[in-house]
Design a protein around this motif. Structure first.
Motif, PDB file in Angstrom:
ATOM      1  N   LYS A  46       7.828   6.745   5.006  1.00 51.67           N
ATOM      2  CA  LYS A  46       8.532   5.845   5.757  1.00 51.67           C
ATOM      3  C   LYS A  46       7.522   4.760   6.490  1.00 51.67           C
ATOM      4  O   LYS A  46       7.773   3.428   6.598  1.00 51.67           O
ATOM      5  CB  LYS A  46       9.112   6.598   7.144  1.00 51.67           C
ATOM      6  N   ILE A  47       6.215   5.110   6.793  1.00 51.42           N
ATOM      7  CA  ILE A  47       5.512   4.049   7.299  1.00 51.42           C
ATOM      8  C   ILE A  47       4.946   3.254   6.329  1.00 51.42           C
ATOM      9  O   ILE A  47       4.845   2.079   6.551  1.00 51.42           O
ATOM     10  CB  ILE A  47       4.051   4.924   7.786  1.00 51.42           C
ATOM     11  N   THR A  48       4.638   3.775   4.986  1.00 57.97           N
ATOM     12  CA  THR A  48       4.395   2.940   3.714  1.00 57.97           C
ATOM     13  C   THR A  48       5.441   1.769   3.485  1.00 57.97           C
ATOM     14  O   THR A  48       5.114   0.739   3.274  1.00 57.97           O
ATOM     15  CB  THR A  48       3.995   3.964   2.797  1.00 57.97           C
ATOM     16  N   GLU A  49       6.619   2.412   3.579  1.00 54.42           N
ATOM     17  CA  GLU A  49       7.750   1.441   3.303  1.00 54.42           C
ATOM     18  C   GLU A  49       7.944   0.367   4.351  1.00 54.42           C
ATOM     19  O   GLU A  49       7.702  -0.937   4.005  1.00 54.42           O
ATOM     20  CB  GLU A  49       9.111   2.232   3.269  1.00 54.42           C
ATOM     21  N   THR A  50       7.621   0.689   5.730  1.00 56.98           N
ATOM     22  CA  THR A  50       7.680  -0.282   6.766  1.00 56.98           C
ATOM     23  C   THR A  50       6.556  -1.406   6.537  1.00 56.98           C
ATOM     24  O   THR A  50       6.812  -2.494   6.796  1.00 56.98           O
ATOM     25  CB  THR A  50       7.716   0.523   8.019  1.00 56.98           C
ATOM     26  N   LEU A  51       5.387  -0.671   6.235  1.00 54.83           N
ATOM     27  CA  LEU A  51       4.159  -1.459   5.986  1.00 54.83           C
ATOM     28  C   LEU A  51       4.380  -2.604   5.049  1.00 54.83           C
ATOM     29  O   LEU A  51       3.829  -3.761   5.216  1.00 54.83           O
ATOM     30  CB  LEU A  51       3.097  -0.815   5.800  1.00 54.83           C
ATOM     31  N   LYS A  52       4.992  -1.957   4.051  1.00 53.42           N
ATOM     32  CA  LYS A  52       5.058  -3.149   2.592  1.00 53.42           C
ATOM     33  C   LYS A  52       6.187  -4.006   3.074  1.00 53.42           C
ATOM     34  O   LYS A  52       5.963  -5.192   2.659  1.00 53.42           O
ATOM     35  CB  LYS A  52       5.705  -2.151   1.581  1.00 53.42           C
ATOM     36  N   LYS A  53       7.269  -3.721   3.953  1.00 49.49           N
ATOM     37  CA  LYS A  53       8.231  -4.602   4.132  1.00 49.49           C
ATOM     38  C   LYS A  53       7.663  -5.870   5.140  1.00 49.49           C
ATOM     39  O   LYS A  53       8.032  -6.982   4.937  1.00 49.49           O
ATOM     40  CB  LYS A  53       9.441  -3.849   4.994  1.00 49.49           C
ATOM     41  N   GLN A  54       6.900  -5.422   6.157  1.00 47.79           N
ATOM     42  CA  GLN A  54       6.498  -6.379   7.183  1.00 47.79           C
ATOM     43  C   GLN A  54       5.229  -7.173   6.346  1.00 47.79           C
ATOM     44  O   GLN A  54       5.127  -8.205   6.899  1.00 47.79           O
ATOM     45  CB  GLN A  54       5.808  -5.319   8.220  1.00 47.79           C
ATOM     46  N   GLY A  56       3.654  -6.624   3.186  1.00 45.20           N
ATOM     47  CA  GLY A  56       3.530  -6.709   1.635  1.00 45.20           C
ATOM     48  C   GLY A  56       3.853  -7.807   1.206  1.00 45.20           C
ATOM     49  O   GLY A  56       4.636  -8.561   1.359  1.00 45.20           O
ATOM     50  N   HIS A  57       3.295  -8.147  -0.031  1.00 40.14           N
ATOM     51  CA  HIS A  57       3.492  -9.322  -0.788  1.00 40.14           C
ATOM     52  C   HIS A  57       4.441  -9.103  -2.053  1.00 40.14           C
ATOM     53  O   HIS A  57       3.862  -8.373  -2.985  1.00 40.14           O
ATOM     54  CB  HIS A  57       2.386 -10.163  -1.143  1.00 40.14           C
TER      55      HIS A  57
END
Length: 59
Positions: A46-54, A56-57
């Protein structure tokens, strides 16, 4: 009694020194029960997905 930091000399009168020594002896004879802490870590997916959304390129 006052001190500014660790390593400084602390001046105490005889009465205070006696109370301090007595408190140390009480602590040695009746140690505190160890506390058990349970740390609940977040879900790494969940943390990885959130960081990619916020941040990520998308390519």
């Amino acid at each position: 009694m006052a001190t500014e930091s660790i390593g400084k000399i602390v001046h105490m009168d005889n009465e205070f020194a006696d109370r301090f020594i007595a408190a140390q002896e009480r602590a040695k004879t009746n140690p505190q029960k160890q506390r058990e802490f349970k740390i609940e870590w977040a879900d790494s997916k969940k943390i990885t997905e959130t960081l990619k959304k916020q941040y990520g390129h998308e390519e």
